[in-house]
Design an enzyme around this catalytic site. Structure first.
Site, PDB file in Angstrom:
ATOM      1  N   SER A  23      26.783   9.530 -31.422  1.00 22.43           N
ATOM      2  CA  SER A  23      28.000   9.070 -32.110  1.00 22.43           C
ATOM      3  C   SER A  23      27.710   8.600 -33.530  1.00 22.43           C
ATOM      4  O   SER A  23      28.617   8.134 -34.223  1.00 22.43           O
ATOM      5  CB  SER A  23      28.649   7.920 -31.321  1.00 22.43           C
ATOM      6  N   ASN A 110      26.910  -2.188 -24.672  1.00 20.60           N
ATOM      7  CA  ASN A 110      28.319  -2.217 -24.256  1.00 20.60           C
ATOM      8  C   ASN A 110      29.083  -3.364 -24.904  1.00 20.60           C
ATOM      9  O   ASN A 110      30.186  -3.180 -25.427  1.00 20.60           O
ATOM     10  CB  ASN A 110      28.415  -2.320 -22.735  1.00 20.60           C
ATOM     11  N   THR A 155      75.466   8.775 -42.362  1.00 24.91           N
ATOM     12  CA  THR A 155      75.153   8.914 -40.943  1.00 24.91           C
ATOM     13  C   THR A 155      75.217  10.404 -40.639  1.00 24.91           C
ATOM     14  O   THR A 155      76.048  11.128 -41.219  1.00 24.91           O
ATOM     15  CB  THR A 155      76.152   8.145 -40.045  1.00 24.91           C
ATOM     16  N   HIS A 156      74.330  10.880 -39.777  1.00 29.78           N
ATOM     17  CA  HIS A 156      74.236  12.315 -39.468  1.00 29.78           C
ATOM     18  C   HIS A 156      73.958  13.138 -40.730  1.00 29.78           C
ATOM     19  O   HIS A 156      74.278  14.328 -40.790  1.00 29.78           O
ATOM     20  CB  HIS A 156      75.517  12.829 -38.800  1.00 29.78           C
ATOM     21  N   SER A 277      53.274  24.179 -58.950  1.00 30.58           N
ATOM     22  CA  SER A 277      53.117  25.429 -58.219  1.00 30.58           C
ATOM     23  C   SER A 277      52.146  26.337 -58.954  1.00 30.58           C
ATOM     24  O   SER A 277      52.110  26.358 -60.184  1.00 30.58           O
ATOM     25  CB  SER A 277      54.473  26.123 -58.075  1.00 30.58           C
ATOM     26  N   LYS A 283      58.192  24.156 -61.161  1.00 32.54           N
ATOM     27  CA  LYS A 283      58.206  23.331 -59.964  1.00 32.54           C
ATOM     28  C   LYS A 283      57.561  21.966 -60.179  1.00 32.54           C
ATOM     29  O   LYS A 283      56.562  21.823 -60.866  1.00 32.54           O
ATOM     30  CB  LYS A 283      57.481  24.029 -58.804  1.00 32.54           C
ATOM     31  N   ASN A 285      56.659  19.275 -57.245  1.00 29.36           N
ATOM     32  CA  ASN A 285      56.716  19.104 -55.797  1.00 29.36           C
ATOM     33  C   ASN A 285      56.324  17.685 -55.366  1.00 29.36           C
ATOM     34  O   ASN A 285      55.305  17.166 -55.823  1.00 29.36           O
ATOM     35  CB  ASN A 285      55.782  20.105 -55.117  1.00 29.36           C
ATOM     36  N   GLU A 290      55.398  14.421 -48.900  1.00 27.88           N
ATOM     37  CA  GLU A 290      55.344  15.425 -47.840  1.00 27.88           C
ATOM     38  C   GLU A 290      54.087  15.279 -46.995  1.00 27.88           C
ATOM     39  O   GLU A 290      54.128  15.430 -45.765  1.00 27.88           O
ATOM     40  CB  GLU A 290      55.406  16.828 -48.459  1.00 27.88           C
ATOM     41  N   TYR A 317      32.195  -0.085 -18.248  1.00 24.30           N
ATOM     42  CA  TYR A 317      32.029   0.865 -19.339  1.00 24.30           C
ATOM     43  C   TYR A 317      31.792   2.266 -18.798  1.00 24.30           C
ATOM     44  O   TYR A 317      31.110   2.464 -17.799  1.00 24.30           O
ATOM     45  CB  TYR A 317      30.856   0.457 -20.243  1.00 24.30           C
ATOM     46  N   GLN A 322      33.330   6.430 -25.709  1.00 28.02           N
ATOM     47  CA  GLN A 322      32.859   6.852 -27.027  1.00 28.02           C
ATOM     48  C   GLN A 322      33.980   7.536 -27.797  1.00 28.02           C
ATOM     49  O   GLN A 322      33.969   7.566 -29.031  1.00 28.02           O
ATOM     50  CB  GLN A 322      31.655   7.784 -26.880  1.00 28.02           C
ATOM     51  N   LYS A 325      36.549   5.877 -30.877  1.00 23.34           N
ATOM     52  CA  LYS A 325      36.226   5.544 -32.265  1.00 23.34           C
ATOM     53  C   LYS A 325      36.754   6.523 -33.301  1.00 23.34           C
ATOM     54  O   LYS A 325      37.311   6.117 -34.327  1.00 23.34           O
ATOM     55  CB  LYS A 325      34.712   5.410 -32.428  1.00 23.34           C
TER      56      LYS A 325
END
Length: 473
Positions: A23, A110, A155-156, A277, A283, A285, A290, A317, A322, A325
């Site tokens: 790990s 542990n 709304t909606h 772009s 453009k 963006n 996003e 344990y 493991q 994490k």
């Protein structure tokens, strides 16, 4: 060299097993926390007379040398040493000799790894609460600058009633306040010490767990050794809280994407938080918004993954843990990046007040106020609702808005209309008519801003207190 735990084994670990079970590639993120926990542990071993003070001093000096290597980037991590604990212990022994092996007296990996995660996560919870406060401050700054800016409320995703743009922004301040409350409340459960629980049953050495807790700034120790090494509730809770924060950010991202479009033109995001772009030179963006929206699903996935890992694990344990994490580390990184970008993106956002005002005047979002006008003249609400529905239909057929109608046109739907209807329909009056606690009237929004500022003062006091507890000793 054989494993530090290899005395019982007659064969070297298969190389593929080493790679699969190691790990160190990700848990080295807790290197400083591991050193922090070890310093407290060895100090306690000396205090309790379990180790000679000369050994304690030698080990502490060695740990500080290892810490310097970690902080300078000179630490060499090895897959064959499996995890951050064994890598640090191996480096310590290389530096100071066999006495370094005494560090592990009275503990197990542990309870050690559980302690590292508690130390790691409590720092991040404080950091994220602070970043949320910064985002609240950015939203408040925009809200104060737009106390007279009216925008359609939806709304909606259909225009419903006009509201102050400040009121809309304050809704997110409230969401993030709940997020801060959840983080600060979760700190109580994160700030519990597992160290001293050993592998699962405690230890035969006469250790002082409460001393270690005090050294590390923990409020309490785990009551049950089995629970101490197997509890990952605090990680699940963090992932849940992080998912809610990302969900709130994502909702705001969606609105920023819509508002900055040509179709809305309500806001313009600063160039520093947009991209262009490769083929279309015109453009601009909203990529940051996003991407935060997209990464929300990633955090959700880590929450579900963690719950799934834990759902059938017997005490105490298991190696399955493991898997606790990577999702936690990735969520920390994802949330940190989103929050650090968001406050400046909101603060530098330009608000197109004229476009918002134009939108409010070109819809029927003031229709409810006409119904209320008729109700105040004695007409039952359901009848008033029907009257205004027919009035709106007439406007649509005539290509007009409500404020375009003459009094005569109004009165063909009800004789109760009079000249005051034009005052009632003004966007400012529609907004300020909602003068109830939590409403969109300007006096109520101003009061909400004051309450939010008071909450930020309380949050900052908490942050100052916890920052001291989280400092490395």
């Amino acid at each position: 060299m054989s494993k530090l735990w290899g005395g019982r084994f007659t064969k070297q670990t298969d190389q593929l097993v080493e790679q699969y079970t190691a790990s160190i590639a990700f848990d080295k993120a807790m290197a400083e926390e591991d050193i922090q926990g070890s310093l407290a542990h060895v100090t306690m071993l000396g205090k309790c007379g379990i180790l000679p003070h000369d050994d304690v001093d030698t080990i502490k000096e060695g740990l500080h040398q290892v810490m310097k290597r970690i902080q300078s980037g000179d630490m060499n991590y090895s897959v064959s040493d499996e995890d951050i604990h064994m890598n640090i212990e191996k480096t310590l022994i290389d530096l100071i000799g066999p006495v370094g092996g005494k560090l592990h007296t009275g503990r197990s990996r542990n309870d050690q790894v559980a302690t590292d995660m508690h130390l790691y996560l409590r720092k991040r919870v404080v950091t994220f609460a602070g970043l949320l406060v910064q985002l609240q401050e950015a939203l408040l700054k925009q809200a104060k600058a737009n106390l007279d800016t009216i925008v359609p409320g939806y709304t909606h995703l259909q225009r419903a009633q006009p509201i102050l743009f400040a009121h809309h922004l304050m809704a997110y301040v409230s969401m993030f306040e709940r997020d801060i409350e959840r983080l600060t409340d979760s700190y109580k459960r994160i700030n519990a010490l597992p160290l001293g629980a050993g592998a699962l049953a405690g230890t035969t050495f006469a250790i002082d767990r409460h001393f270690v807790a005090e050294e590390l700034g923990f409020d309490r120790v785990y009551e049950n050794s089995l629970d101490a090494v197997s509890d990952r509730d605090f990680i699940v809770e963090f992932l849940s809280n992080a998912s809610l924060i990302m969900m709130h950010l994502s909702r705001l991202c969606e609105e920023l994407v819509l508002w900055s479009s040509t179709e809305f033109q309500f806001v313009e995001l600063d160039d520093a938080f947009c991209t262009g772009s490769s083929i279309m030179p015109q453009k601009k963006n909203p990529d940051v918004a996003e991407l935060v929206r997209g990464k929300t699903g990633r955090v959700y996935g880590h929450l579900i993954g963690m719950l799934t890992v834990l759902k059938a694990l017997p005490l105490a344990y298991n190696k399955d843990m493991q898997e606790d994490k990577e999702g936690m580390f990735d969520t920390v990184e994802t949330l940190d990046g989103a929050l650090r970008l968001f406050a400046p993106m909101v603060e530098t956002m330009k608000v197109n007040r004229g476009r918002m005002r134009q939108a409010v005047r070109q819809d029927f979002s003031n229709a409810t106020d006409i119904a209320d006008f008729l109700v105040n003249k004695g007409m039952p609400f359901r009848q008033a609702h029907e009257v205004i529905g027919k009035t709106v239909l007439y406007c649509i057929e005539q290509n007009k808005y409500l404020l375009d109608l003459s009094l005569g046109e109004f009165q063909q739907f009800s004789p109760l209309f009079d000249d005051r209807i034009y005052e009632v329909l003004q966007p400012e009056n529609v907004v300020n008519a909602r003068n109830v606690y939590g409403g969109t009237a300007s006096v109520q929004v101003e009061a909400a801003i004051r309450r939010a500022e008071q909450a930020i003062v309380r949050s900052n006091a908490w942050l100052t207190e916890k920052a001291a507890a989280n400092s490395l000793k």
